[in-house]
Write a protein that holds these residues in place. Structure first.
Motif, PDB file in Angstrom:
ATOM      1  N   SER A 109       0.819  -1.212   0.000  1.00  0.00           N
ATOM      2  CA  SER A 109       0.000   0.000   0.000  1.00  0.00           C
ATOM      3  C   SER A 109       0.852   1.261   0.000  1.00  0.00           C
ATOM      4  N   GLY A 110       1.902   1.268   0.807  1.00  0.00           N
ATOM      5  CA  GLY A 110       2.751   2.453   0.871  1.00  0.00           C
ATOM      6  C   GLY A 110       3.428   2.758  -0.449  1.00  0.00           C
ATOM      7  N   ILE A 111       3.804   1.704  -1.180  1.00  0.00           N
ATOM      8  CA  ILE A 111       4.448   1.894  -2.487  1.00  0.00           C
ATOM      9  C   ILE A 111       3.485   2.577  -3.451  1.00  0.00           C
ATOM     10  N   PHE A 112       2.227   2.118  -3.446  1.00  0.00           N
ATOM     11  CA  PHE A 112       1.225   2.766  -4.301  1.00  0.00           C
ATOM     12  C   PHE A 112       0.954   4.193  -3.832  1.00  0.00           C
ATOM     13  N   GLY A 113       0.944   4.384  -2.512  1.00  0.00           N
ATOM     14  CA  GLY A 113       0.651   5.701  -1.960  1.00  0.00           C
ATOM     15  C   GLY A 113       1.660   6.761  -2.358  1.00  0.00           C
ATOM     16  N   GLU A 114       2.921   6.371  -2.557  1.00  0.00           N
ATOM     17  CA  GLU A 114       3.950   7.328  -2.959  1.00  0.00           C
ATOM     18  C   GLU A 114       3.806   7.732  -4.428  1.00  0.00           C
ATOM     19  N   ARG A 115       3.145   6.893  -5.202  1.00  0.00           N
ATOM     20  CA  ARG A 115       3.112   7.096  -6.646  1.00  0.00           C
ATOM     21  C   ARG A 115       1.761   7.567  -7.168  1.00  0.00           C
ATOM     22  N   LEU A 116       0.768   7.627  -6.310  1.00  0.00           N
ATOM     23  CA  LEU A 116      -0.566   8.074  -6.695  1.00  0.00           C
ATOM     24  C   LEU A 116      -0.960   9.301  -5.884  1.00  0.00           C
ATOM     25  N   PRO A 117      -1.831  10.156  -6.406  1.00  0.00           N
ATOM     26  CA  PRO A 117      -2.330  11.286  -5.611  1.00  0.00           C
ATOM     27  C   PRO A 117      -3.035  10.772  -4.362  1.00  0.00           C
ATOM     28  N   LEU A 118      -2.607  11.252  -3.193  1.00  0.00           N
ATOM     29  CA  LEU A 118      -3.136  10.723  -1.942  1.00  0.00           C
ATOM     30  C   LEU A 118      -4.637  10.949  -1.816  1.00  0.00           C
ATOM     31  N   ARG A 119      -5.141  12.047  -2.342  1.00  0.00           N
ATOM     32  CA  ARG A 119      -6.576  12.328  -2.232  1.00  0.00           C
ATOM     33  C   ARG A 119      -7.392  11.255  -2.966  1.00  0.00           C
ATOM     34  N   TYR A 120      -6.971  10.912  -4.169  1.00  0.00           N
ATOM     35  CA  TYR A 120      -7.680   9.889  -4.930  1.00  0.00           C
ATOM     36  C   TYR A 120      -7.501   8.509  -4.279  1.00  0.00           C
ATOM     37  N   TYR A 121      -6.283   8.234  -3.861  1.00  0.00           N
ATOM     38  CA  TYR A 121      -5.966   6.928  -3.283  1.00  0.00           C
ATOM     39  C   TYR A 121      -6.757   6.687  -1.995  1.00  0.00           C
ATOM     40  N   LEU A 122      -6.777   7.690  -1.124  1.00  0.00           N
ATOM     41  CA  LEU A 122      -7.478   7.558   0.146  1.00  0.00           C
ATOM     42  C   LEU A 122      -8.988   7.485  -0.063  1.00  0.00           C
ATOM     43  N   SER A 123      -9.511   8.306  -0.967  1.00  0.00           N
ATOM     44  CA  SER A 123     -10.951   8.290  -1.235  1.00  0.00           C
ATOM     45  C   SER A 123     -11.389   6.939  -1.794  1.00  0.00           C
ATOM     46  N   PHE A 124     -10.594   6.399  -2.716  1.00  0.00           N
ATOM     47  CA  PHE A 124     -10.892   5.077  -3.270  1.00  0.00           C
ATOM     48  C   PHE A 124     -10.913   4.017  -2.173  1.00  0.00           C
ATOM     49  N   GLY A 125      -9.920   4.060  -1.287  1.00  0.00           N
ATOM     50  CA  GLY A 125      -9.846   3.078  -0.207  1.00  0.00           C
ATOM     51  C   GLY A 125     -11.030   3.167   0.738  1.00  0.00           C
ATOM     52  N   MET A 126     -11.449   4.375   1.068  1.00  0.00           N
ATOM     53  CA  MET A 126     -12.563   4.552   1.999  1.00  0.00           C
ATOM     54  C   MET A 126     -13.883   4.101   1.375  1.00  0.00           C
ATOM     55  N   LEU A 127     -14.104   4.444   0.108  1.00  0.00           N
ATOM     56  CA  LEU A 127     -15.325   4.013  -0.573  1.00  0.00           C
ATOM     57  C   LEU A 127     -15.354   2.491  -0.719  1.00  0.00           C
ATOM     58  N   SER A 128     -14.225   1.897  -1.060  1.00  0.00           N
ATOM     59  CA  SER A 128     -14.164   0.443  -1.220  1.00  0.00           C
ATOM     60  C   SER A 128     -14.340  -0.258   0.121  1.00  0.00           C
ATOM     61  N   SER A 129     -13.730   0.297   1.159  1.00  0.00           N
ATOM     62  CA  SER A 129     -13.882  -0.285   2.489  1.00  0.00           C
ATOM     63  C   SER A 129     -15.333  -0.229   2.946  1.00  0.00           C
ATOM     64  N   GLY A 130     -15.991   0.896   2.674  1.00  0.00           N
ATOM     65  CA  GLY A 130     -17.404   1.009   3.004  1.00  0.00           C
ATOM     66  C   GLY A 130     -18.250  -0.003   2.256  1.00  0.00           C
ATOM     67  N   LEU A 131     -17.899  -0.235   0.981  1.00  0.00           N
ATOM     68  CA  LEU A 131     -18.628  -1.205   0.162  1.00  0.00           C
ATOM     69  C   LEU A 131     -18.522  -2.609   0.750  1.00  0.00           C
ATOM     70  N   PHE A 132     -17.288  -3.045   1.051  1.00  0.00           N
ATOM     71  CA  PHE A 132     -17.100  -4.416   1.541  1.00  0.00           C
ATOM     72  C   PHE A 132     -17.634  -4.598   2.955  1.00  0.00           C
ATOM     73  N   THR A 133     -17.540  -3.555   3.778  1.00  0.00           N
ATOM     74  CA  THR A 133     -18.130  -3.644   5.117  1.00  0.00           C
ATOM     75  C   THR A 133     -19.643  -3.804   5.017  1.00  0.00           C
ATOM     76  N   SER A 134     -20.258  -3.057   4.120  1.00  0.00           N
ATOM     77  CA  SER A 134     -21.709  -3.157   3.925  1.00  0.00           C
ATOM     78  C   SER A 134     -22.094  -4.512   3.331  1.00  0.00           C
ATOM     79  N   LEU A 135     -21.283  -5.026   2.409  1.00  0.00           N
ATOM     80  CA  LEU A 135     -21.566  -6.332   1.824  1.00  0.00           C
ATOM     81  C   LEU A 135     -21.554  -7.438   2.875  1.00  0.00           C
ATOM     82  N   PHE A 136     -20.681  -7.288   3.879  1.00  0.00           N
ATOM     83  CA  PHE A 136     -20.654  -8.250   4.976  1.00  0.00           C
ATOM     84  C   PHE A 136     -21.999  -8.236   5.700  1.00  0.00           C
ATOM     85  N   GLY A 137     -22.514  -7.033   5.993  1.00  0.00           N
ATOM     86  CA  GLY A 137     -23.797  -6.931   6.679  1.00  0.00           C
ATOM     87  C   GLY A 137     -24.966  -7.356   5.818  1.00  0.00           C
ATOM     88  N   LEU A 138     -24.888  -7.107   4.515  1.00  0.00           N
ATOM     89  CA  LEU A 138     -25.978  -7.492   3.618  1.00  0.00           C
ATOM     90  C   LEU A 138     -26.131  -9.005   3.531  1.00  0.00           C
TER      91      LEU A 138
END
Length: 435
Positions: A43-72
Motif C-alpha cells: 500500500s505504501g508503495i502505491f501511496g507514494e506514486r498516486l495522488p493521496l486524495r484519490y488513493y485515500l478516497s478510493f480506499g474509503m469508498l471500497s472499504s465502506g462497500l465491503f463492510t456493507s456487503l458483509f452486513g448485507l
C-alpha cells in the motif's frame, strides 16, 4: 477507518452458544488481519506514486462497500463461510490504503517541532473509532446484526466522499509555506534519529544546508526505505507492541466476562476503557517525546512500565469496579501510547529523514513498512492468546509481558544514541567547549 475485525469480534460476544463459534470467527478475524498485514507493505508503495486524495478516497469508498456487503449477507440469508471470509480479505486489503496515506498527509502539514503532540491528539481518532464502532454495532447486534456493518460502512463511504472533495494533501497546494521538518543543532543532538546537517541559531546559518531534491523526485524504493536509520528497529518494536494491543482488543471482553463475571454487553462496554486510556497515553507520549526529543526513550519507558502494570491487572484488576476501571485506563495508556507514537510521529520523522535530502515521497512507504510489520504482531497476538488461554489466563499475561520486554530490547540501540545526545549536549549548556 472503520475496522471490520472489531465488528466481527463484537458479534463473537453474542454468538458464543454455537459449538464451533471460536473456529468460525477465528477464520474471519485472521482473514482480515493477514490480508491487512500483507497488503500494507504494498500500500505504501502505491501511496507514494498516486495522488493521496484519490488513493485515500478510493480506499474509503471500497472499504465502506465491503463492510456493507458483509452486513448485507444477513439480509440475503447467506450462510457460506467462504463469502464472509472473502469479504474480510477484501476489506483488509482496502483498509491498508488508509494509514500510510493519512500519516503522509498529516506529516506534510506539520513539522518536527510539536509533531508528537499534534499527532498524539490526531491519533485519538483510532480509539474514538473503536469505541463508536462498538457502540453503534451494539445497538443492532442482538436483533439485526447486519446493520452493525451496514451503518459503519455507510459512514466511512460518506467520509470518503468528503475526503475526495476537501482533502488538501500538501501546504504548497494552497500556497502555504511547507513546515520545517528538521530542527536546529540543539534539537538534532537530543534527537539523534534525525540529526541534521543544516540549522539556524539566532538567525545565523552555522552549516551549509543539505541538498534539496526536486519536488518531482523519484519515490523511494522499499529497500531504500528500510535503509533509513531507525526504520527496522521501530518496525520490530511495533510488531510486539501491536501484538499486545490487539490481543487486548480481541480478548479483553472475554477475559472480563470470565474473570469478573460480567455479562457479555457489560464486558464489551467495560473494555472500551482500555481505548480511553489509549487516547490519553498517545497524547502524553507525544508531549513527552517532543519535550525530551527522545522518541525511542519515551516508547521504551512506557513499555517497561506497562509490563508490571499488566502483571498487577491480572492479579488485582478484578477485585472491585473501581480497581478495574483504574487499571484498564492505566494499562490502555501504557500499552497504546508507544503504539500510537510509533505509527504517527515516529513514522513521519523517519519519512522526512535528512538522508532523503528533502524528498517528501517516502512518508507513505516508511509508514507502511512500520505499520505492516506491526500488523504481523496484530495477527499473531490473538492467535497465540487462543492457543495459550486454555492453559490459564496467567500464561496469556506472561506472554504479553514478554512481548513488551522484547519490544523494548529492539529499541535499546536507539535509546543509547539518544542518551549519548543528551550527555553530549550538557557541557555546552554550561559553557564548556566541546572536546
Amino acid at each position: 477507518m472503520s475496522k471490520g475485525l472489531s465488528l466481527v469480534s463484537l458479534l463473537e460476544r453474542y454468538y458464543q452458544d454455537q459449538d464451533n463459534y471460536q473456529t468460525l470467527f477465528g477464520v474471519l478475524d485472521n482473514s482480515f488481519l493477514v490480508a491487512y498485514a500483507i497488503g500494507m507493505f504494498f500500500s505504501g508503495i502505491f501511496g507514494e506514486r498516486l495522488p493521496l486524495r484519490y488513493y485515500l478516497s478510493f480506499g474509503m469508498l471500497s472499504s465502506g462497500l465491503f463492510t456493507s456487503l458483509f452486513g448485507l449477507g444477513y439480509y440475503w440469508k447467506i450462510h457460506s463461510l467462504g463469502y464472509y471470509a472473502v469479504i474480510q480479505v477484501m476489506n483488509g486489503l482496502m483498509q491498508t490504503t488508509g494509514w500510510p496515506a493519512v500519516v503522509a498527509c498529516v506529516g506534510n502539514w506539520f513539522g518536527k517541532g510539536k509533531r508528537g503532540f499534534i499527532m498524539g491528539v490526531w491519533n485519538s481518532h483510532t480509539s474514538v473509532g473503536n469505541i463508536l464502532g462498538s457502540l453503534i454495532a451494539g445497538v443492532y447486534v442482538s436483533s439485526e446484526w447486519g446493520m452493525s456493518f451496514i451503518v459503519p460502512g455507510l459512514i466511512i463511504a460518506s467520509t470518503g466522499i468528503l475526503c475526495f472533495f476537501f482533502l488538501v494533501e500538501k501546504p504548497e497546494d494552497v500556497n502555504c509555506t511547507p513546515p520545517q521538518h528538521h530542527g536546529d543543532q540543539e534539537s538534532s543532538e537530543t534527537e539523534p534519529l534525525l540529526q541534521n546537517s543544516s540549522h539556524a541559531v539566532n538567525g545565523a546559518i552555522t552549516t551549509e544546508p543539505p541538498e534539496i531534491v526536486e519536488e518531482h523526485a523519484e519515490a523511494i524504493s522499499f529497500c531504500g526505505a528500510l535503509s533509513i536509520p531507525g526504520v527496522v528497529e521501530f518496525s520490530l518494536c511495533l510488531l510486539f507492541a501491536k501484538l499486545v494491543s490487539y490481543t487486548f482488543l480481541y480478548w479483553l471482553p472475554l477475559y472480563i466476562s470470565n474473570v469478573a463475571h460480567f455479562e457479555a454487553k457489560e464486558a464489551g462496554d467495560m473494555s472500551t476503557l482500555f481505548d480511553v486510556g489509549g487516547i490519553v497515553g498517545g497524547i502524553m507520549a507525544g508531549l513527552v517525546s517532543d519535550y525530551t526529543g527522545g522518541r525511542a526513550t519515551t516508547c521504551c519507558a512506557m513499555l517497561l512500565l506497562a509490563a508490571p502494570m499488566l502483571f498487577l491487572y491480572n492479579y488485582i484488576g478484578q477485585r472491585s469496579l473501581g480497581t478495574t476501571v483504574a487499571m484498564l485506563l492505566v494499562c490502555g495508556g501504557l500499552v497504546n501510547g508507544p503504539y500510537a507514537l510509533i505509527t504517527t510521529a515516529v513514522s513521519a520523522d523517519l519519512g522526512t529523514h535528512e538522508s532523503l535530502r528533502g524528498n517528501s515521497r517516502a512518508l507513505s512507504t516508511v509508514t507502511a513498512i512500520i505499520d505492516g510489520t506491526g500488523s504481523i504482531g496484530a495477527a499473531l497476538g490473538p492467535l497465540l492468546a487462543g492457543v495459550i488461554s486454555p492453559t490459564g489466563w496467567n500464561n496469556v499475561f506472561y506472554m504479553l509481558i514478554s512481548a513488551d520486554v522484547l519490544a523494548c530490547l529492539f529499541l535499546s540501540r536507539l535509546v543509547y544514541k539518544e542518551a549519548q545526545g543528551w550527555c553530549g549536549r550538557a557541557p555546552r549548556v554550561r559553557g564548556f567547549k566541546e572536546i
